[in-house]
Design a protein around this motif. Structure first.
Motif, mmCIF file in Angstrom:
data_model
loop_
_atom_site.group_PDB
_atom_site.id
_atom_site.type_symbol
_atom_site.label_atom_id
_atom_site.label_comp_id
_atom_site.label_asym_id
_atom_site.label_seq_id
_atom_site.Cartn_x
_atom_site.Cartn_y
_atom_site.Cartn_z
ATOM 1 N N GLU A 183 0.769 -1.253 -0.110
ATOM 2 C CA GLU A 183 -0.128 0.051 0.049
ATOM 3 C C GLU A 183 0.880 1.221 0.085
ATOM 4 O O GLU A 183 0.462 2.131 -0.563
ATOM 5 C CB GLU A 183 -0.980 -0.004 1.126
ATOM 6 C CG GLU A 183 -2.262 1.067 1.096
ATOM 7 C CD GLU A 183 -1.920 2.346 1.983
ATOM 8 O OE1 GLU A 183 -2.530 3.096 2.175
ATOM 9 O OE2 GLU A 183 -0.555 2.362 2.339
ATOM 10 N N CYS A 192 -0.340 1.374 -3.359
ATOM 11 C CA CYS A 192 -1.415 0.637 -3.350
ATOM 12 C C CYS A 192 -1.205 -0.237 -4.774
ATOM 13 O O CYS A 192 -2.145 -0.479 -5.604
ATOM 14 C CB CYS A 192 -2.806 1.187 -3.671
ATOM 15 S SG CYS A 192 -3.238 2.416 -2.393
ATOM 16 N N SER A 195 -3.410 -3.617 -4.797
ATOM 17 C CA SER A 195 -4.924 -3.179 -4.937
ATOM 18 C C SER A 195 -5.191 -2.663 -6.445
ATOM 19 O O SER A 195 -6.377 -2.815 -6.883
ATOM 20 C CB SER A 195 -5.627 -2.392 -3.789
ATOM 21 O OG SER A 195 -4.958 -1.115 -3.595
ATOM 22 N N ASP A 423 -6.185 1.216 0.285
ATOM 23 C CA ASP A 423 -6.567 0.169 -0.821
ATOM 24 C C ASP A 423 -8.140 0.392 -1.331
ATOM 25 O O ASP A 423 -8.535 -0.209 -2.444
ATOM 26 C CB ASP A 423 -6.308 -1.053 -0.346
ATOM 27 C CG ASP A 423 -4.841 -1.417 -0.238
ATOM 28 O OD1 ASP A 423 -4.050 -1.311 -1.131
ATOM 29 O OD2 ASP A 423 -4.333 -1.514 0.962
#
Length: 474
Positions: A183, A192, A195, A423
């Motif tokens: 992240e 991030c 994600s 995220d």
């Protein structure tokens, strides 16, 4: 029964009389209960709260055990306590991942990992063919930071699963805890990372093929050293289809002082403001600080300083408290006290929950940079937007579930905006999203003094558990 009976007498009656008896009496229109309700102002008969109807025992979060786990994880650090440094794919990061996977296994979750190290712990629901409900955060930490940022959202999520299991809850939709990879942008300058890839960023997957860290180690070499990306450089296997999850909820410390200052237990996030990052460079002639007279200067440093002030002006002109702008880097070359700067380098962060308003600010900054260059007779050699992510709104149904959970647990709550990256911002591209904030001491974050109390974490875990349960049954 007298209308002016004491509150203590009323509570004694409620305590001594079984709840089932009160409910049965109400169903028969017992006038005594009507009087009690009128006196107290609350519906004594009410039994349709989610807790009483769905869970076989009260919610209990083991805050002491959670704190012990946070403390233990904080020891996996490349800097001494109380600071924490845990950088992507380093030895300490790999050990932290192993620690989380072990805890997932102990909680009865089935564990899997993808090609970049996003970790998933799944509690299979009664109807596993339905889209699951997910929760989670990250465990990587920037240099000399604290031990709660991100970690509460991972360890707290595992504890939320334990809370539901102890209560006798049976999920309809499966529940998944996710540990997201990187992240923080510490090693490769990409926040991030995990994600973003889960959200299907083909541009990022392509860029990572030519991405190196400060020690000239490629992303894929670093990933393979940690046991990931072993098959090939194609990361499309990480991408999730939209609708993979029916909902995603992230638990996180607030990273600001509002909840603590106002004495509020739970922050319900309604939107996440996404930043746009800009790099700017001006180039002038430089020269000796004594020899070049003021009318003859082309000072790139002053051009940079003037643009920094323009950033502030344009943000304030937006008229919204949600618009923010920061010149986090302003570097001058050659950087000598007796030399007129021949080059200035700025890096600018602008954020807003309104994408159009933020983009207008960016355009005004660009216009000011051009005008300043012309006025000061320097060159605007670079104006580059590094990223321009859209903000994300929390799903109304998830906001409602978080609000109901807070009320059922008798916890004060506040609707809030998150101005930090999470995220959740990218998971919103895959599924409906929501976030729960808990107080942190003085709003400290990303520093060793970062702290959240066991009471705050316990409250957050229980709200998360109840929210996940509600969403699982939809």
């Amino acid at each position: 029964m007298q209308k002016n009976m004491s509150l203590s007498a009323l509570l004694q009656i409620l305590f001594l009389c079984p709840f089932s008896t009160l409910t049965a009496a109400f169903n028969n229109e017992d006038p005594t209960l009507r009087t009690m309700e009128d006196f107290s102002g609350y519906p004594i008969h009410e039994s349709h709260s989610f807790i009483s109807n769905t869970l076989s025992s009260p919610l209990y979060a083991d805050a002491q055990n959670l704190q012990n786990q946070i403390d233990e994880l904080s020891r996996l650090s490349d800097t001494p306590a109380p600071s924490v440094t845990r950088v992507l794919y380093t030895e300490k990061d790999v050990l932290a991942r192993r620690y989380i996977k072990n805890l997932m296994g102990l909680s009865g979750l089935s564990v899997r990992e993808d090609a970049v190290g996003n970790i998933f712990g799944r509690w299979e629901g009664d109807e596993p063919e339905l889209a699951a409900v997910a929760t989670g955060s990250h465990t990587d930490a920037i240099p000399y930071s604290g031990k709660y940022d991100g970690v509460v959202g991972v360890l707290g999520a595992i504890e939320a699963i334990n809370v539901l299991k102890r209560s006798g809850f049976k999920p309809k939709r499966s529940l998944e805890v996710i540990l997201f990879t990187s992240e923080e942008p510490t090693r490769f300058g990409i926040s991030c990372l995990g994600s973003r890839l889960l959200a299907g960023s083909e541009a990022l997957a392509k860029a990572l093929k030519t991405t190196f860290d400060g020690q000239n180690i490629s992303f894929f070499d670093a990933a393979r050293s940690a046991g990931y990306a072993n098959d090939q450089d194609d990361l499309s296997s990480v991408f999730l289809k939209k609708g993979t999850y029916s909902a995603f909820v992230e638990l996180h410390i607030e990273q600001g002082p509002i909840l603590e200052d106002e004495g509020i237990s739970i922050g319900i996030v309604t939107a996440i403001a996404a930043p746009a990052s800009i790099k700017v460079e001006f180039e002038g002639n430089g020269g000796h600080a004594g020899a070049v007279l003021m009318p003859n200067r082309n000072d790139a440093g002053l051009a940079g300083a003037e643009l920094a002030l323009a950033v502030e002006r344009h943000v304030l002109e937006s008229g919204s408290i949600d618009s923010v702008g920061t010149v986090g880097i302003l570097e001058l070359h050659p950087g000598a006290i007796n030399s007129i700067p021949s080059r200035s380098h700025l890096e600018i962060d602008t954020r807003d929950i309104n994408e159009e308003r933020r983009n207008i600010i960016i355009e005004k900054i660009h216009q000011s940079a051009s005008a300043i260059a012309k006025k000061r007779q320097v060159k605007l050699t670079e104006f580059k937007i590094i990223n321009q992510d859209p903000p994300a709104l929390s799903e109304k149904s998830i906001i409602k579930a978080m609000e109901e959970a807070s009320k059922e647990l008798n916890l004060s709550h506040k609707f809030m905006i998150s101005r930090a990256y999470h995220d959740s911002l990218f998971m919103a591209r895959v599924s409906p999203m929501g976030m729960i904030f808990i107080p942190c001491y003085k709003g400290y974050s990303h520093k060793p003094e970062e702290f959240s109390s066991m009471d705050a974490m316990s409250n957050g875990v229980k709200v998360l558990a109840l929210t996940l349960a509600k969403l699982s049954l939809e």
